[in-house]
Design an enzyme around this catalytic site. Structure first.
Site, mmCIF file in Angstrom:
data_model
loop_
_atom_site.group_PDB
_atom_site.id
_atom_site.type_symbol
_atom_site.label_atom_id
_atom_site.label_comp_id
_atom_site.label_asym_id
_atom_site.label_seq_id
_atom_site.Cartn_x
_atom_site.Cartn_y
_atom_site.Cartn_z
ATOM 1 N N ARG A 1 -5.368 -10.070 0.574
ATOM 2 C CA ARG A 1 -4.119 -9.460 1.082
ATOM 3 C C ARG A 1 -2.884 -10.251 0.665
ATOM 4 O O ARG A 1 -1.792 -9.701 0.596
ATOM 5 C CB ARG A 1 -4.143 -9.409 2.620
ATOM 6 C CG ARG A 1 -5.183 -8.479 3.205
ATOM 7 C CD ARG A 1 -4.885 -8.240 4.679
ATOM 8 N NE ARG A 1 -6.023 -7.724 5.416
ATOM 9 C CZ ARG A 1 -6.334 -6.433 5.520
ATOM 10 N NH1 ARG A 1 -5.618 -5.520 4.906
ATOM 11 N NH2 ARG A 1 -7.376 -6.041 6.229
ATOM 12 N N ASP B 1 -5.459 7.230 1.105
ATOM 13 C CA ASP B 1 -6.657 7.456 0.301
ATOM 14 C C ASP B 1 -7.185 8.860 0.649
ATOM 15 O O ASP B 1 -6.686 9.851 0.132
ATOM 16 C CB ASP B 1 -7.632 6.315 0.635
ATOM 17 C CG ASP B 1 -8.907 6.311 -0.174
ATOM 18 O OD1 ASP B 1 -8.970 6.974 -1.204
ATOM 19 O OD2 ASP B 1 -9.863 5.614 0.223
HETATM 20 P P1 IMP Z 1 -7.727 6.757 4.361
HETATM 21 O O1 IMP Z 1 -7.892 6.901 5.838
HETATM 22 O O2 IMP Z 1 -8.982 7.167 3.622
HETATM 23 O O3 IMP Z 1 -6.507 7.440 3.802
HETATM 24 O O4 IMP Z 1 -7.622 5.230 4.064
HETATM 25 C C1 IMP Z 1 -6.523 4.545 4.351
HETATM 26 C C2 IMP Z 1 -6.807 3.081 4.599
HETATM 27 O O5 IMP Z 1 -7.952 2.607 3.880
HETATM 28 C C3 IMP Z 1 -5.632 2.308 4.063
HETATM 29 O O6 IMP Z 1 -4.672 2.093 5.051
HETATM 30 C C4 IMP Z 1 -6.268 1.025 3.578
HETATM 31 O O7 IMP Z 1 -6.276 0.083 4.626
HETATM 32 C C5 IMP Z 1 -7.677 1.394 3.224
HETATM 33 N N1 IMP Z 1 -7.825 1.580 1.750
HETATM 34 C C6 IMP Z 1 -7.800 2.736 1.062
HETATM 35 N N2 IMP Z 1 -7.966 2.543 -0.249
HETATM 36 C C7 IMP Z 1 -8.079 1.201 -0.408
HETATM 37 C C8 IMP Z 1 -8.251 0.360 -1.577
HETATM 38 O O8 IMP Z 1 -8.317 0.791 -2.745
HETATM 39 N N3 IMP Z 1 -8.314 -0.972 -1.331
HETATM 40 C C9 IMP Z 1 -8.235 -1.513 -0.073
HETATM 41 N N4 IMP Z 1 -8.063 -0.764 1.029
HETATM 42 C C10 IMP Z 1 -7.997 0.577 0.869
#
Ligand code: IMP
Ligand code: MG
Length: 178
Positions: free
Chosen positions: A168, A106
């Site tokens: 999940r 994300d």
């Molecule tokens: P980041 O650190 O912002 O890249 O987020 C990564 C983590 O956030 C992922 O491993 C997911 O566990 C969670 N995440 C990101 N986007 C989503 C979503 O749309 N739904 C559920 N979990 C998400």
């Protein structure tokens, strides 16, 4: 249109189980081709990547190992940017080919955090495979070596992804209905 309701939110189907499995099989072929003879160690990032990791590993055709790390950053439908390490790595990855397995990238904060942790142990190389990527949310200059699907900035559940711990176990991926 297939829909599910989790707590206060409704979600509609976005990526079907068939599409997911087909794409994972393609990624497995690519990884096998790229990393054959390197005896890679796959590191599955819990909890979200558990289904992706299981389905991918069944299709990878080479000697390989699997391990797990657990971090947490999300609260509700928002990334907090505040990453907590809940389970660290128990294997020695010095000199190894590592493949980090994520459910979704994300903002990229989680992957950057994990890369920094892993690099402390001097692996030979680190590849990243993520089932999903939100390119518009990415805040870091990261190369994701294997991407299943690029998705818009909608909140998703299913196939490992949760909304407050739920969803999940869904075999398809759903997106939030605004
Ligand atoms: P980041 O650190 O912002 O890249 O987020 C990564 C983590 O956030 C992922 O491993 C997911 O566990 C969670 N995440 C990101 N986007 C989503 C979503 O749309 N739904 C559920 N979990 C998400
Ligand atoms: Mg995750």
């Amino acid at each position: 249109m297939k829909q599910v309701t989790i707590k206060d939110k409704t979600f509609s189907i976005s990526i079907s189980s068939d599409q997911i499995q087909k794409r994972i099989a393609e990624i497995a072929v690519q990884i096998t081709k790229d990393l054959k003879d390197r005896n890679p160690i796959f590191i599955s990032v819990l909890k979200g990547a558990f289904l992706f990791s299981a389905d991918l590993l069944k299709k990878v055709d080479m000697d390989c190992e699997i391990s797990f790390m657990r971090v947490s950053s999300y609260s509700g439908t928002q990334s907090t940017g505040n990453i907590k390490s809940l389970i660290g790595l128990s294997e020695d990855i010095t000199g190894r080919t590592v493949v980090l397995l994520e459910d979704i990238v994300d903002t990229g904060e989680t992957v950057v955090y994990l890369l920094n942790e892993l690099k402390k142990n001097n692996p030979a190389e680190i590849k990243i495979a993520s089932l999903l990527l939100k390119p518009k949310a990415l805040k870091h200059d990261l190369k994701i070596d294997y991407v299943g699907f690029e998705v818009p900035n909608d909140f998703l559940v299913g196939y490992g992804l949760d909304y407050d711990g739920l969803g999940r176990n869904l075999e398809d991926i759903y997106k939030i209905v605004e």
